[in-house]
Write a protein that holds these residues in place. Structure first.
Motif, PDB file in Angstrom:
ATOM      1  N   GLU A 217      44.932  -3.240  11.896  1.00  0.00           N
ATOM      2  CA  GLU A 217      44.657  -4.628  12.253  1.00  0.00           C
ATOM      3  C   GLU A 217      43.236  -4.824  12.779  1.00  0.00           C
ATOM      4  O   GLU A 217      42.684  -5.929  12.699  1.00  0.00           O
ATOM      5  CB  GLU A 217      45.663  -5.114  13.294  1.00  0.00           C
ATOM      6  N   GLN A 218      42.650  -3.757  13.314  1.00  0.00           N
ATOM      7  CA  GLN A 218      41.300  -3.881  13.870  1.00  0.00           C
ATOM      8  C   GLN A 218      40.256  -4.146  12.787  1.00  0.00           C
ATOM      9  O   GLN A 218      39.226  -4.775  13.045  1.00  0.00           O
ATOM     10  CB  GLN A 218      40.938  -2.614  14.655  1.00  0.00           C
ATOM     11  N   TYR A 219      40.527  -3.701  11.566  1.00  0.00           N
ATOM     12  CA  TYR A 219      39.580  -3.958  10.487  1.00  0.00           C
ATOM     13  C   TYR A 219      39.471  -5.455  10.217  1.00  0.00           C
ATOM     14  O   TYR A 219      38.372  -5.985  10.012  1.00  0.00           O
ATOM     15  CB  TYR A 219      40.013  -3.236   9.206  1.00  0.00           C
ATOM     16  N   GLY A 220      40.588  -6.130  10.228  1.00  0.00           N
ATOM     17  CA  GLY A 220      40.562  -7.564   9.964  1.00  0.00           C
ATOM     18  C   GLY A 220      39.715  -8.322  10.964  1.00  0.00           C
ATOM     19  O   GLY A 220      38.909  -9.180  10.581  1.00  0.00           O
ATOM     20  N   GLN A 221      39.869  -8.016  12.250  1.00  0.00           N
ATOM     21  CA  GLN A 221      39.090  -8.715  13.263  1.00  0.00           C
ATOM     22  C   GLN A 221      37.613  -8.373  13.168  1.00  0.00           C
ATOM     23  O   GLN A 221      36.754  -9.252  13.304  1.00  0.00           O
ATOM     24  CB  GLN A 221      39.609  -8.366  14.665  1.00  0.00           C
ATOM     25  N   ARG A 222      37.308  -7.101  12.901  1.00  0.00           N
ATOM     26  CA  ARG A 222      35.905  -6.701  12.786  1.00  0.00           C
ATOM     27  C   ARG A 222      35.229  -7.422  11.618  1.00  0.00           C
ATOM     28  O   ARG A 222      34.092  -7.904  11.745  1.00  0.00           O
ATOM     29  CB  ARG A 222      35.815  -5.183  12.598  1.00  0.00           C
ATOM     30  N   PHE A 223      35.928  -7.502  10.495  1.00  0.00           N
ATOM     31  CA  PHE A 223      35.339  -8.188   9.348  1.00  0.00           C
ATOM     32  C   PHE A 223      35.230  -9.694   9.592  1.00  0.00           C
ATOM     33  O   PHE A 223      34.242 -10.322   9.208  1.00  0.00           O
ATOM     34  CB  PHE A 223      36.157  -7.911   8.085  1.00  0.00           C
ATOM     35  N   ARG A 224      36.228 -10.285  10.234  1.00  0.00           N
ATOM     36  CA  ARG A 224      36.167 -11.721  10.514  1.00  0.00           C
ATOM     37  C   ARG A 224      35.020 -12.037  11.466  1.00  0.00           C
ATOM     38  O   ARG A 224      34.402 -13.097  11.370  1.00  0.00           O
ATOM     39  CB  ARG A 224      37.489 -12.222  11.095  1.00  0.00           C
ATOM     40  N   ASP A 225      34.712 -11.127  12.376  1.00  0.00           N
ATOM     41  CA  ASP A 225      33.587 -11.333  13.290  1.00  0.00           C
ATOM     42  C   ASP A 225      32.257 -11.401  12.546  1.00  0.00           C
ATOM     43  O   ASP A 225      31.271 -11.918  13.070  1.00  0.00           O
ATOM     44  CB  ASP A 225      33.533 -10.207  14.330  1.00  0.00           C
ATOM     45  N   MET A 226      32.219 -10.877  11.314  1.00  0.00           N
ATOM     46  CA  MET A 226      30.989 -10.915  10.518  1.00  0.00           C
ATOM     47  C   MET A 226      30.784 -12.250   9.817  1.00  0.00           C
ATOM     48  O   MET A 226      29.711 -12.484   9.257  1.00  0.00           O
ATOM     49  CB  MET A 226      31.011  -9.786   9.472  1.00  0.00           C
ATOM     50  N   GLY A 227      31.821 -13.102   9.770  1.00  0.00           N
ATOM     51  CA  GLY A 227      31.626 -14.410   9.157  1.00  0.00           C
ATOM     52  C   GLY A 227      32.743 -14.960   8.313  1.00  0.00           C
ATOM     53  O   GLY A 227      32.984 -16.164   8.313  1.00  0.00           O
ATOM     54  N   PRO A 228      33.476 -14.125   7.531  1.00  0.00           N
ATOM     55  CA  PRO A 228      34.532 -14.675   6.684  1.00  0.00           C
ATOM     56  C   PRO A 228      35.617 -15.355   7.508  1.00  0.00           C
ATOM     57  O   PRO A 228      35.988 -14.871   8.586  1.00  0.00           O
ATOM     58  CB  PRO A 228      35.089 -13.444   5.959  1.00  0.00           C
ATOM     59  N   SER A 229      36.150 -16.449   6.993  1.00  0.00           N
ATOM     60  CA  SER A 229      37.238 -17.142   7.692  1.00  0.00           C
ATOM     61  C   SER A 229      38.581 -16.478   7.441  1.00  0.00           C
ATOM     62  O   SER A 229      39.528 -16.700   8.202  1.00  0.00           O
ATOM     63  CB  SER A 229      37.291 -18.611   7.258  1.00  0.00           C
ATOM     64  N   ALA A 230      38.687 -15.680   6.374  1.00  0.00           N
ATOM     65  CA  ALA A 230      39.932 -14.990   6.061  1.00  0.00           C
ATOM     66  C   ALA A 230      39.623 -13.629   5.456  1.00  0.00           C
ATOM     67  O   ALA A 230      38.610 -13.454   4.773  1.00  0.00           O
ATOM     68  CB  ALA A 230      40.798 -15.809   5.105  1.00  0.00           C
ATOM     69  N   VAL A 231      40.504 -12.668   5.727  1.00  0.00           N
ATOM     70  CA  VAL A 231      40.383 -11.311   5.190  1.00  0.00           C
ATOM     71  C   VAL A 231      41.743 -10.893   4.652  1.00  0.00           C
ATOM     72  O   VAL A 231      42.773 -11.098   5.313  1.00  0.00           O
ATOM     73  CB  VAL A 231      39.923 -10.309   6.273  1.00  0.00           C
ATOM     74  N   ALA A 232      41.766 -10.331   3.463  1.00  0.00           N
ATOM     75  CA  ALA A 232      42.988  -9.757   2.886  1.00  0.00           C
ATOM     76  C   ALA A 232      42.742  -8.262   2.710  1.00  0.00           C
ATOM     77  O   ALA A 232      41.936  -7.860   1.861  1.00  0.00           O
ATOM     78  CB  ALA A 232      43.331 -10.409   1.559  1.00  0.00           C
ATOM     79  N   LEU A 233      43.416  -7.451   3.519  1.00  0.00           N
ATOM     80  CA  LEU A 233      43.246  -6.005   3.480  1.00  0.00           C
ATOM     81  C   LEU A 233      44.317  -5.404   2.577  1.00  0.00           C
ATOM     82  O   LEU A 233      45.511  -5.483   2.861  1.00  0.00           O
ATOM     83  CB  LEU A 233      43.351  -5.427   4.897  1.00  0.00           C
ATOM     84  N   LYS A 234      43.886  -4.793   1.465  1.00  0.00           N
ATOM     85  CA  LYS A 234      44.807  -4.214   0.492  1.00  0.00           C
ATOM     86  C   LYS A 234      45.252  -2.827   0.952  1.00  0.00           C
ATOM     87  O   LYS A 234      44.419  -1.976   1.251  1.00  0.00           O
ATOM     88  CB  LYS A 234      44.134  -4.131  -0.879  1.00  0.00           C
ATOM     89  N   LEU A 235      46.579  -2.603   0.965  1.00  0.00           N
ATOM     90  CA  LEU A 235      47.140  -1.334   1.420  1.00  0.00           C
ATOM     91  C   LEU A 235      47.829  -0.575   0.288  1.00  0.00           C
ATOM     92  O   LEU A 235      48.582   0.355   0.540  1.00  0.00           O
ATOM     93  CB  LEU A 235      48.134  -1.575   2.556  1.00  0.00           C
ATOM     94  N   GLY A 236      47.599  -0.982  -0.956  1.00  0.00           N
ATOM     95  CA  GLY A 236      48.196  -0.276  -2.085  1.00  0.00           C
ATOM     96  C   GLY A 236      49.704  -0.370  -2.082  1.00  0.00           C
ATOM     97  O   GLY A 236      50.283  -1.456  -2.022  1.00  0.00           O
ATOM     98  N   GLU A 237      50.357   0.783  -2.097  1.00  0.00           N
ATOM     99  CA  GLU A 237      51.821   0.823  -2.178  1.00  0.00           C
ATOM    100  C   GLU A 237      52.504   0.322  -0.911  1.00  0.00           C
ATOM    101  O   GLU A 237      53.729   0.181  -0.874  1.00  0.00           O
ATOM    102  CB  GLU A 237      52.291   2.246  -2.483  1.00  0.00           C
ATOM    103  N   ARG A 238      51.722   0.008   0.132  1.00  0.00           N
ATOM    104  CA  ARG A 238      52.295  -0.543   1.371  1.00  0.00           C
ATOM    105  C   ARG A 238      52.069  -2.047   1.503  1.00  0.00           C
ATOM    106  O   ARG A 238      52.341  -2.630   2.547  1.00  0.00           O
ATOM    107  CB  ARG A 238      51.729   0.190   2.591  1.00  0.00           C
TER     108      ARG A 238
END
Length: 331
Positions: A217-238
């Motif tokens: 979950e920390q990746y989403g917040q770190r990326f959102r802090d860079m500017g994007p309003s939404a992030v979709a993190l792909k986890l493959g088979e999960r």
């Protein structure tokens, strides 16, 4: 003040390199394959085809050689309902090709022959405002910036120009380690993240860009802090995790499949499924992102069920039936 598009002629614009894909007709070492099948492939054109099949209007922008391979790419995309009217043909540089090698285990090996291609000559001077006229959204990937000396600058200019004309922008890092050094890839991809509204990394790409973090979950917040309003993190088979402002991280289960044939193109199918719902203004904001992630996971899973980057992608009615738990009538 940003300029809003007038009449909508394209829901999504994609910019990137399309290549001719050569696949052996039998498994085994590529060196001994006597027969090949020919198709087309390229992350951005894969997304455009996926969107077109799902009922959206897609416009593909790219540079092709004045050769039969360029003819094949342009005619195939047009046949799939993708607008190629603004694609450029370069008489001095060829259309790229690549080969897949299937050995019966693991992902296929991929061999690119794209150095010096027409697409690798993309520069900021090629980017035109009319690329985005009558469009709602721009989708780009991290492959194009790696192709040539000025392609990264061209992608950045395109992202800025699209936003200035009122378009939203999605960015899939689509890391290709064969194309550039890790230092150049990390620096360039991180610089492009602030220029997008929707960021679509895989977990391995997130780790590459930010290092390993204790919780996904920390990746989403770190990326959102860079500017994007939404992030979709792909986890493959999960499955996937979605991050939006003001909402808790949204985990979506994977779409079940019995076996995996070929994962190449799965990320592009994921992007097409996501955008096909995320851009649906008829849906309310509280349900749109979750449904978009569900469609994305289903499309990504479906893409692993066949050889080829896009050939087996479903149409909207087929996808809706699959998401509803239905089955197609086949006989």
């Amino acid at each position: 003040m940003t300029q809003k598009p007038q009449s909508v002629q394209a829901d999504v614009v994609t910019i990137g390199e399309s290549m001719v894909s050569m696949q052996p007709m039998a498994e085994g070492p590529l060196a001994y394959a006597p027969l090949f099948t020919k198709s087309i492939a390229g992350a951005e054109s894969n997304v455009a085809i996926g969107l077109s099949r799902l009922g959206l209007r897609a416009r593909w922008i790219g540079r092709l050689g004045v050769d039969p391979f360029g003819d094949l790419i342009q005619s195939t995309l047009a046949g799939e309902g993708v607008d190629t009217s603004l694609a450029e043909r370069d008489p001095q540089h060829p259309t790229a090709i690549y080969f897949k090698e299937f050995k019966g285990y693991g992902d296929p090996n991929v061999y690119y022959y794209r150095k010096g291609s027409a697409a690798s000559r993309l520069s900021p001077e090629h980017v035109k405002p009319e690329w985005f006229h009558g469009a709602r959204h721009l989708h780009v990937t991290g492959i194009t910036p790696a192709l040539g000396e000025r392609t990264a600058d061209a992608v950045a200019v395109a992202m800025k120009m699209a936003r200035s004309q009122g378009l939203t922008v999605s960015f899939d890092p689509n890391l290709r380690r064969k194309l550039w050094t890790e230092e150049a890839a990390r620096r360039t991809l991180l610089a492009l993240i602030p220029l997008c509204d929707l960021f679509l990394p895989g977990l391995e790409e997130a780790e590459f860009l930010l290092g390993e973090l204790p919780e996904e979950e920390q990746y989403g917040q770190r990326f959102r802090d860079m500017g994007p309003s939404a992030v979709a993190l792909k986890l493959g088979e999960r499955g996937a995790i979605g991050f939006e402002e003001g909402r808790a991280p949204l985990r979506v289960s994977p779409y079940p499949v019995a076996r995996v044939v070929d994962t190449v193109g799965a990320g592009d199918a994921f992007a097409a499924g996501l955008l096909s719902v995320y851009l649906n203004q008829a849906l309310t904001a509280d349900i749109r992102f979750e449904r978009a992630l569900q469609a994305a996971c289903a499309m990504g899973a479906i893409a692993t069920q066949y050889r080829g980057d896009w050939e087996g992608l479903p149409k909207r009615a087929e996808l809706d039936r699959l998401l509803a738990g239905g089955r197609d009538v086949t006989r």
